[in-house]
Design a protein around this motif. Structure first.
Motif, PDB file in Angstrom:
ATOM      1  N   SER A 140      11.034  -4.789   0.362  1.00  0.00           N
ATOM      2  CA  SER A 140      11.262  -4.390   1.659  1.00  0.00           C
ATOM      3  C   SER A 140      10.333  -3.329   2.193  1.00  0.00           C
ATOM      4  O   SER A 140      10.282  -3.433   3.580  1.00  0.00           O
ATOM      5  CB  SER A 140      12.679  -3.942   1.832  1.00  0.00           C
ATOM      6  N   ILE A 141       9.476  -2.571   1.427  1.00  0.00           N
ATOM      7  CA  ILE A 141       8.608  -1.661   1.939  1.00  0.00           C
ATOM      8  C   ILE A 141       7.314  -2.041   2.480  1.00  0.00           C
ATOM      9  O   ILE A 141       6.524  -1.353   2.809  1.00  0.00           O
ATOM     10  CB  ILE A 141       8.657  -0.139   1.146  1.00  0.00           C
ATOM     11  N   PHE A 142       6.903  -3.330   2.213  1.00  0.00           N
ATOM     12  CA  PHE A 142       5.692  -3.859   2.448  1.00  0.00           C
ATOM     13  C   PHE A 142       5.549  -3.659   4.086  1.00  0.00           C
ATOM     14  O   PHE A 142       6.341  -4.244   4.685  1.00  0.00           O
ATOM     15  CB  PHE A 142       5.501  -5.285   2.217  1.00  0.00           C
ATOM     16  N   THR A 143       4.419  -3.153   4.372  1.00  0.00           N
ATOM     17  CA  THR A 143       4.083  -3.065   5.654  1.00  0.00           C
ATOM     18  C   THR A 143       3.635  -4.231   6.333  1.00  0.00           C
ATOM     19  O   THR A 143       3.792  -4.840   7.407  1.00  0.00           O
ATOM     20  CB  THR A 143       3.025  -1.958   6.018  1.00  0.00           C
ATOM     21  N   THR A 144       2.677  -4.952   5.573  1.00  0.00           N
ATOM     22  CA  THR A 144       2.324  -6.464   5.935  1.00  0.00           C
ATOM     23  C   THR A 144       2.347  -6.986   4.568  1.00  0.00           C
ATOM     24  O   THR A 144       2.498  -6.518   3.546  1.00  0.00           O
ATOM     25  CB  THR A 144       0.995  -6.529   6.398  1.00  0.00           C
ATOM     26  N   SER A 145       2.445  -8.355   4.428  1.00  0.00           N
ATOM     27  CA  SER A 145       2.746  -9.145   3.338  1.00  0.00           C
ATOM     28  C   SER A 145       1.490  -9.632   2.566  1.00  0.00           C
ATOM     29  O   SER A 145       1.581 -10.082   1.407  1.00  0.00           O
ATOM     30  CB  SER A 145       3.413 -10.568   3.849  1.00  0.00           C
ATOM     31  N   GLY A 146       0.352  -9.525   2.738  1.00  0.00           N
ATOM     32  CA  GLY A 146      -0.633 -10.326   2.412  1.00  0.00           C
ATOM     33  C   GLY A 146      -0.409 -11.623   2.226  1.00  0.00           C
ATOM     34  O   GLY A 146       0.459 -12.341   2.634  1.00  0.00           O
ATOM     35  N   GLY A 147      -1.084 -12.419   1.430  1.00  0.00           N
ATOM     36  CA  GLY A 147      -1.064 -13.986   1.063  1.00  0.00           C
ATOM     37  C   GLY A 147      -0.939 -14.417  -0.331  1.00  0.00           C
ATOM     38  O   GLY A 147      -1.521 -15.227  -0.472  1.00  0.00           O
ATOM     39  N   VAL A 148      -0.292 -13.310  -1.066  1.00  0.00           N
ATOM     40  CA  VAL A 148      -0.138 -13.684  -2.483  1.00  0.00           C
ATOM     41  C   VAL A 148       1.089 -13.453  -2.906  1.00  0.00           C
ATOM     42  O   VAL A 148       1.864 -12.690  -2.187  1.00  0.00           O
ATOM     43  CB  VAL A 148      -1.290 -12.995  -3.483  1.00  0.00           C
ATOM     44  N   ASN A 149       1.574 -14.073  -4.051  1.00  0.00           N
ATOM     45  CA  ASN A 149       2.908 -13.583  -4.844  1.00  0.00           C
ATOM     46  C   ASN A 149       2.889 -11.985  -4.648  1.00  0.00           C
ATOM     47  O   ASN A 149       1.816 -11.555  -5.415  1.00  0.00           O
ATOM     48  CB  ASN A 149       3.012 -14.363  -6.200  1.00  0.00           C
ATOM     49  N   PRO A 150       4.007 -11.523  -4.548  1.00  0.00           N
ATOM     50  CA  PRO A 150       3.937  -9.974  -4.382  1.00  0.00           C
ATOM     51  C   PRO A 150       4.414  -9.297  -5.686  1.00  0.00           C
ATOM     52  O   PRO A 150       4.470  -8.157  -5.510  1.00  0.00           O
ATOM     53  CB  PRO A 150       5.036  -9.741  -3.266  1.00  0.00           C
ATOM     54  N   THR A 151       4.646  -9.996  -6.682  1.00  0.00           N
ATOM     55  CA  THR A 151       5.599  -8.980  -7.671  1.00  0.00           C
ATOM     56  C   THR A 151       4.887  -7.840  -8.183  1.00  0.00           C
ATOM     57  O   THR A 151       5.001  -6.797  -8.531  1.00  0.00           O
ATOM     58  CB  THR A 151       6.146  -9.823  -8.827  1.00  0.00           C
ATOM     59  N   SER A 152       3.602  -8.278  -8.656  1.00  0.00           N
ATOM     60  CA  SER A 152       2.431  -7.192  -9.210  1.00  0.00           C
ATOM     61  C   SER A 152       2.216  -5.938  -8.066  1.00  0.00           C
ATOM     62  O   SER A 152       2.502  -4.863  -8.501  1.00  0.00           O
ATOM     63  CB  SER A 152       1.091  -7.955  -9.410  1.00  0.00           C
ATOM     64  N   THR A 153       2.065  -6.423  -6.947  1.00  0.00           N
ATOM     65  CA  THR A 153       2.282  -5.180  -5.844  1.00  0.00           C
ATOM     66  C   THR A 153       3.360  -4.569  -5.961  1.00  0.00           C
ATOM     67  O   THR A 153       3.460  -3.352  -5.779  1.00  0.00           O
ATOM     68  CB  THR A 153       1.636  -5.687  -4.673  1.00  0.00           C
ATOM     69  N   ILE A 154       4.687  -5.100  -5.920  1.00  0.00           N
ATOM     70  CA  ILE A 154       5.881  -4.475  -5.883  1.00  0.00           C
ATOM     71  C   ILE A 154       6.062  -3.391  -7.030  1.00  0.00           C
ATOM     72  O   ILE A 154       6.483  -2.336  -6.628  1.00  0.00           O
ATOM     73  CB  ILE A 154       7.096  -5.718  -5.936  1.00  0.00           C
ATOM     74  N   GLN A 155       5.621  -3.947  -8.358  1.00  0.00           N
ATOM     75  CA  GLN A 155       5.951  -3.169  -9.194  1.00  0.00           C
ATOM     76  C   GLN A 155       4.706  -1.927  -9.301  1.00  0.00           C
ATOM     77  O   GLN A 155       5.327  -0.803  -9.589  1.00  0.00           O
ATOM     78  CB  GLN A 155       5.595  -3.876 -10.609  1.00  0.00           C
ATOM     79  N   ALA A 156       3.703  -2.375  -8.905  1.00  0.00           N
ATOM     80  CA  ALA A 156       2.711  -1.278  -8.634  1.00  0.00           C
ATOM     81  C   ALA A 156       2.956  -0.230  -7.848  1.00  0.00           C
ATOM     82  O   ALA A 156       2.974   0.983  -8.113  1.00  0.00           O
ATOM     83  CB  ALA A 156       1.289  -1.704  -8.459  1.00  0.00           C
ATOM     84  N   LEU A 157       3.806  -0.665  -6.706  1.00  0.00           N
ATOM     85  CA  LEU A 157       4.201   0.474  -5.625  1.00  0.00           C
ATOM     86  C   LEU A 157       5.314   1.006  -6.247  1.00  0.00           C
ATOM     87  O   LEU A 157       5.405   2.414  -5.934  1.00  0.00           O
ATOM     88  CB  LEU A 157       4.654  -0.550  -4.425  1.00  0.00           C
ATOM     89  N   ALA A 158       6.166   0.460  -6.834  1.00  0.00           N
ATOM     90  CA  ALA A 158       7.258   1.356  -7.871  1.00  0.00           C
ATOM     91  C   ALA A 158       6.839   2.257  -8.785  1.00  0.00           C
ATOM     92  O   ALA A 158       7.316   3.481  -8.572  1.00  0.00           O
ATOM     93  CB  ALA A 158       8.136   0.304  -8.256  1.00  0.00           C
ATOM     94  N   LEU A 159       5.629   2.147  -9.389  1.00  0.00           N
ATOM     95  CA  LEU A 159       5.058   2.916 -10.431  1.00  0.00           C
ATOM     96  C   LEU A 159       4.700   4.077  -9.505  1.00  0.00           C
ATOM     97  O   LEU A 159       4.777   5.345  -9.856  1.00  0.00           O
ATOM     98  CB  LEU A 159       4.259   2.248 -11.318  1.00  0.00           C
ATOM     99  N   TYR A 160       3.831   3.645  -8.353  1.00  0.00           N
ATOM    100  CA  TYR A 160       3.240   4.652  -7.540  1.00  0.00           C
ATOM    101  C   TYR A 160       4.179   5.575  -6.866  1.00  0.00           C
ATOM    102  O   TYR A 160       4.201   7.149  -7.032  1.00  0.00           O
ATOM    103  CB  TYR A 160       2.541   3.958  -6.419  1.00  0.00           C
ATOM    104  N   ILE A 161       5.348   5.397  -6.743  1.00  0.00           N
ATOM    105  CA  ILE A 161       6.354   6.145  -6.034  1.00  0.00           C
ATOM    106  C   ILE A 161       7.124   7.062  -6.918  1.00  0.00           C
ATOM    107  O   ILE A 161       7.249   8.114  -6.653  1.00  0.00           O
ATOM    108  CB  ILE A 161       7.573   5.145  -5.047  1.00  0.00           C
TER     109      ILE A 161
END
Lengths: 157, 536
Positions: B502-523
């Motif tokens: 839900s925190i994605f500012t924009t969506s990109g055009g790929v499956n998001p799970t890798s980025t979701i998890q990288a974001l979670a680790l970053y936070i």
């Protein structure tokens, strides 16, 4: 003391009536007939019919409605019509279509194409995927050489 | 109402992001609790163990919660959306049911306003996330091939790629003739023994749970490590609302329903929401108080708005040559040929392709029955044999730009089993998305024809395609235009964090799970670095 009937699942009565079973078998025979050429039973085969009858699951209500639709088109039980009339009724059913027929078709096909005889005819092993799995050609990633040669396509920020 | 001992950190949701945050924060030795509305899955119960494996994806392992209707699910009113919401509620969340296709967002995805003049830039960039992508790849166990020219050169994968197969060779040769990019996908699937997990044996049914344990769902990746490190995971605990201390404006815990349906209060010093792009706004909007009458963390009015799905188009073709069918992971090749913006195409931003090897015997019969390809009567068998194991497909994942009218609200009537209002979805496809989908369909048709397809089918958009739930509590620097700041903390509530899609500012055009998890680790890393000043 009488035992209270179990409540029906949210998705409908999982039991087909005898009349529904007759119509269903007649429909299945028209839909997927037996084939000597391919050494397969028809979808009206007794084992496949038994599998269908116990597999309505979340499509139960839709299956009942689709069979009622078929009964309306047939003016009664499809099984009581001669073959020519059955063909006409099935053609009308397919032309009318709808989500209920799609659901009924899904149940018939899922039971037909997991039957051992049908799977063997298709060159498949009649087994679940686990634990044996499958083998695939690894391939040669040298096929990517033109992509490598073209170079970077990502956009700099 | 029964209450419990306070915890330092309370995480809501045990899926892709909640698991990653729990594991990362565990080394602080804080008291960490995760509440999960579902329960543990038993791999011996997954469909691949039985002859009814294809049928179960329409029943208890369906991707739609409205179809599945398990006790762990909540209903979603998505009648007013051409794309239906998909999810799974269990330890591991939707990673139980995802296809494990695992691309990262591109560097350009974080700066769409600067580059293309649309939507907003993220307040962070790809390079800030890069170490967390790498850490997540290690924890997840990712297979792939280094050197993809669609990404910056430092990206590597821990394991060699999944097999190319017959389907990959046919499509790869065609892509080469067209001069278009293709590459083996990063997949969250092991190709050799990895951290106690067995390698993939090509069950062919990654969606609906991996009986082999080769697919990286977080119940077998992050959670065992997090629990060993002391995190408590409490299942069958459905959170109704986050509670607030009205004097301080800080979150002080949650009210949830336990496995017996009894209300419980769980006090906490920090609350982390990880309930996905539908569940998170639902929870925040249901957490109304005197201080936050429009829902928690919602001073911007943007909680629930800007829902992004990734509209999908599916294009499939039939070939004379035999393809892989379901005899391998369905997704293992991608193309990013049309990913970056090119204004000459008539739309902004772009899309990726995921190549599908084929489908199972029953799926082929059902889809061809529904499309009218498969006749009734004597011709049935001969036609079916031309279709079965002769299909490949290309699915286009289109960037979905944020629009406030695409939103999640609380349904005034529909409720879950605990009486909590269900989410209601209002969503329309934009003109930009429509043009992008049409372009993707035309190019995919060209690729499949080049590969030898003699018949083509199209679905636009994929109706049951709401896998990716993004944007409904967006990240940004401006509190009037976003819900969380550049390290995931709510602008309004200083001890409330959001870490999911839900925190994605924009969506990109790929499956998001890798980025979701990288974001979670970053936070989580940001929280650890700022522990002394976390609430400043």
């Amino acid at each position: 003391m009488s035992k209270a009937a179990a409540p029906l699942p949210a998705w409908g009565d999982p039991i087909l009536s005898d009349a529904e079973k007759r119509s269903l078998a007649a429909l299945c025979a028209r839909m997927i007939p037996a084939s000597a050429e391919f050494k397969v039973p028809g979808a009206d085969d007794a084992l496949i019919q038994a599998d269908i009858a116990k597999s309505l699951d979340r499509d139960a209500a839709a299956v009942h409605r689709a069979l009622a639709q078929l009964e309306r088109i047939s003016g009664g039980s499809l099984a009581d019509l001669d073959i020519e009339k059955q063909e006409e009724s099935c053609a009308t059913l397919r032309a009318e279509g709808g989500a209920d027929l799609t659901a009924l078709g899904r149940i018939i096909l899922q039971c037909y194409y997991r039957d051992d005889r049908v799977m063997i005819s298709l060159g498949m092993e009649p087994r679940p995927p686990f634990p044996k799995g499958h083998t695939l050609p690894q391939g040669d990633w040298a096929l990517l050489d033109p992509v490598r040669k073209r170079g970077k396509i990502w956009r700099e920020v | 109402m029964p209450s419990h001992e306070p915890v330092d950190v309370l995480i809501i949701g045990s899926g892709a992001s909640g698991a990653a945050v729990a594991w990362s924060l565990a080394d602080t030795k804080m008291k960490i609790l995760c509440l999960e509305q579902g329960d543990w899955q038993n791999p011996t119960d997954y469909p691949s163990n039985g002859r009814d494996w294809e049928a179960r994806q329409f029943n208890d392992m369906a991707t739609s919660p409205n179809r599945r209707q398990l006790w762990s699910d909540y209903p979603v009113n998505d009648d007013n959306s051409p794309i239906k919401v998909l999810n799974f509620n269990a330890v591991g969340g939707s990673t139980i049911l995802y296809a494990a296709h695992y691309p990262r967002l591109h560097p350009s995805d974080f700066k769409v306003k600067s580059l293309d003049g649309v939507a907003d830039d993220w307040p962070i960039d790809y390079h800030q996330l890069e170490p967390f992508f790498a850490e997540n790849d290690r924890m997840t166990g990712v297979s792939g091939l280094a050197g993809d020219p669609a990404y910056p050169p430092q990206k590597t994968s821990p394991m060699e790629p999944l097999p190319m197969g017959r389907s990959g060779r046919i499509l790869g040769e065609a892509m080469n003739r067209l001069g278009w990019h293709w590459w083996p996908s990063d997949c969250a699937v092991t190709t050799r023994e990895y951290e106690g997990r067995a390698p993939c044996i090509n069950l062919g049914h990654c969606i609906a749970g991996c009986a082999q344990g080769a697919k990286a769902s977080t119940d077998i990746t992050y959670w065992p490590a997090a629990i060993r490190a002391g995190v408590e995971l409490r299942t069958r605990a459905r959170v109704r609302e986050i509670t607030i201390d009205n004097a301080t404006g800080m979150a002080n815990g949650v009210i949830y329903y336990d496995r017996d349906g009894v209300e419980q209060f769980q006090p906490a010093h920090v609350v982390v929401v990880a309930a996905n792009g539908i569940g998170t706004p639902r929870l925040l909007l249901n957490s109304k108080s005197e201080r936050f009458p429009n829902g928690l963390a919602n001073s911007s009015g943007l909680v629930g708005k800007n829902l992004m799905f990734h509209p999908y188009a599916s294009v499939w073709g039939y070939f004379n040559e035999e393809t892989d069918g379901n005899r391998g992971p369905p997704l293992s090749l991608w193309s990013h040929e049309f990913y970056e913006s090119d204004q000459s195409r008539g739309f902004v931003r772009g899309y990726s392709w995921q190549f599908g090897r084929g489908v199972g015997a029953i799926m082929e019969a059902q889809q061809s029955f529904a499309s009218g390809r498969l006749p009734w009567g004597a011709e049935h068998h001969a036609v079916y044999r031309k279709l079965h194991n002769h299909r490949m497909n290309i699915a286009a994942i289109c960037e979905d730009l944020p629009e406030e009218h695409n939103r999640v609200t609380l349904d005034p009537v529909l409720k879950d089993a605990n009486g909590i209002p269900a989410p209601k979805i209002d969503y329309t496809l934009s003109e930009n998305s429509n043009r992008m989908l049409d372009h993707a369909i035309a190019r995919a048709t060209e690729a499949l024809r080049e590969a030898g397809a003699w018949d083509i089918g199209v679905e636009k958009p994929i109706r049951n395609g709401g896998w990716h739930l993004l944007g409904t509590a967006r990240m940004g620097s401006d509190p009037t235009r976003s819900v969380v700041n550049d390290w995931g903390r709510s602008h309004d509530v200083k001890n409330l964090f959001i870490v999911d899609g839900s925190i994605f500012t924009t969506s990109g055009g790929v499956n998001p799970t890798s980025t979701i998890q990288a974001l979670a680790l970053y936070i989580a890393d940001q929280m650890k670095q700022r522990l002394a000043t976390l609430f400043d």
